[in-house]
Design a protein around this motif. Sequence first.
Motif, PDB file in Angstrom:
ATOM      1  N   ILE A   8       0.865  -1.169   0.000  1.00  0.00           N
ATOM      2  CA  ILE A   8       0.000   0.000   0.000  1.00  0.00           C
ATOM      3  C   ILE A   8       0.901   1.218   0.000  1.00  0.00           C
ATOM      4  O   ILE A   8       1.829   1.318   0.806  1.00  0.00           O
ATOM      5  CB  ILE A   8      -0.909   0.016   1.244  1.00  0.00           C
ATOM      6  N   GLU A   9       0.623   2.131  -0.905  1.00  0.00           N
ATOM      7  CA  GLU A   9       1.447   3.336  -1.018  1.00  0.00           C
ATOM      8  C   GLU A   9       0.568   4.574  -0.928  1.00  0.00           C
ATOM      9  O   GLU A   9      -0.545   4.598  -1.435  1.00  0.00           O
ATOM     10  CB  GLU A   9       2.197   3.338  -2.347  1.00  0.00           C
ATOM     11  N   ILE A  10       1.113   5.593  -0.283  1.00  0.00           N
ATOM     12  CA  ILE A  10       0.460   6.895  -0.233  1.00  0.00           C
ATOM     13  C   ILE A  10       1.377   7.892  -0.927  1.00  0.00           C
ATOM     14  O   ILE A  10       2.552   8.014  -0.569  1.00  0.00           O
ATOM     15  CB  ILE A  10       0.185   7.351   1.212  1.00  0.00           C
ATOM     16  N   CYS A  15      -1.391  13.733  -0.766  1.00  0.00           N
ATOM     17  CA  CYS A  15      -2.123  13.641   0.497  1.00  0.00           C
ATOM     18  C   CYS A  15      -2.216  15.007   1.171  1.00  0.00           C
ATOM     19  O   CYS A  15      -1.214  15.690   1.358  1.00  0.00           O
ATOM     20  CB  CYS A  15      -1.434  12.649   1.436  1.00  0.00           C
ATOM     21  N   CYS A  21      -8.824   7.681   5.317  1.00  0.00           N
ATOM     22  CA  CYS A  21      -8.266   6.324   5.287  1.00  0.00           C
ATOM     23  C   CYS A  21      -8.073   5.775   6.701  1.00  0.00           C
ATOM     24  O   CYS A  21      -8.290   4.591   6.941  1.00  0.00           O
ATOM     25  CB  CYS A  21      -6.946   6.303   4.514  1.00  0.00           C
ATOM     26  N   PHE A  29      -3.515   2.452   8.452  1.00  0.00           N
ATOM     27  CA  PHE A  29      -3.084   3.833   8.266  1.00  0.00           C
ATOM     28  C   PHE A  29      -2.939   4.560   9.595  1.00  0.00           C
ATOM     29  O   PHE A  29      -3.631   4.269  10.558  1.00  0.00           O
ATOM     30  CB  PHE A  29      -4.085   4.584   7.377  1.00  0.00           C
ATOM     31  N   VAL A  40       1.234   4.844   5.894  1.00  0.00           N
ATOM     32  CA  VAL A  40       0.993   3.423   6.122  1.00  0.00           C
ATOM     33  C   VAL A  40       1.798   3.024   7.348  1.00  0.00           C
ATOM     34  O   VAL A  40       2.973   3.381   7.468  1.00  0.00           O
ATOM     35  CB  VAL A  40       1.412   2.591   4.896  1.00  0.00           C
ATOM     36  N   ILE A  57      -9.095   3.436  -0.154  1.00  0.00           N
ATOM     37  CA  ILE A  57      -8.569   3.906  -1.444  1.00  0.00           C
ATOM     38  C   ILE A  57      -9.661   4.654  -2.212  1.00  0.00           C
ATOM     39  O   ILE A  57      -9.432   5.760  -2.724  1.00  0.00           O
ATOM     40  CB  ILE A  57      -8.025   2.722  -2.268  1.00  0.00           C
ATOM     41  N   CYS A  60     -10.498   8.195  -0.637  1.00  0.00           N
ATOM     42  CA  CYS A  60      -9.479   9.232  -0.497  1.00  0.00           C
ATOM     43  C   CYS A  60      -9.823  10.396  -1.427  1.00  0.00           C
ATOM     44  O   CYS A  60      -9.872  10.230  -2.649  1.00  0.00           O
ATOM     45  CB  CYS A  60      -8.102   8.684  -0.863  1.00  0.00           C
ATOM     46  N   ILE A  65      -3.866   7.145  -2.507  1.00  0.00           N
ATOM     47  CA  ILE A  65      -3.542   5.800  -2.036  1.00  0.00           C
ATOM     48  C   ILE A  65      -3.660   4.797  -3.180  1.00  0.00           C
ATOM     49  O   ILE A  65      -4.635   4.816  -3.942  1.00  0.00           O
ATOM     50  CB  ILE A  65      -4.490   5.360  -0.905  1.00  0.00           C
ATOM     51  N   THR A  66      -2.679   3.905  -3.269  1.00  0.00           N
ATOM     52  CA  THR A  66      -2.745   2.816  -4.236  1.00  0.00           C
ATOM     53  C   THR A  66      -2.374   1.506  -3.541  1.00  0.00           C
ATOM     54  O   THR A  66      -1.633   1.485  -2.559  1.00  0.00           O
ATOM     55  CB  THR A  66      -1.794   3.037  -5.429  1.00  0.00           C
ATOM     56  N   ARG A  67      -2.929   0.424  -4.083  1.00  0.00           N
ATOM     57  CA  ARG A  67      -2.595  -0.925  -3.591  1.00  0.00           C
ATOM     58  C   ARG A  67      -2.004  -1.676  -4.758  1.00  0.00           C
ATOM     59  O   ARG A  67      -2.592  -1.769  -5.828  1.00  0.00           O
ATOM     60  CB  ARG A  67      -3.856  -1.627  -3.076  1.00  0.00           C
TER      61      ARG A  67
END
Length: 68
Positions: A8-10, A15, A21, A29, A40, A57, A60, A65-67
């Motif tokens: 998981i990336e922010i 942001c 989240c 989070f 994260v 996700i 947001c 945010i991506t997975r």
Amino acid sequence: MSGVNVAIEIDIAKCDGYASCILLAPEVFDFDETRNIAVVKASLPEQLDLTEIDEAIRNCPRRAITRV
């Protein structure tokens, strides 16, 4: 969900610290008060609820945010 590799990336440039989240997936989070952004957590539980993560996700407001 156990045994699944999830990253998981922010995007910290996107942001704005709305923290939606964190409300939706608090086990994943956290809030960095110094930078005023969501992050994260360094240590994630073995049993991740991918439904909660995907909900975070989708909700947001900055699409940060991506997975993968």
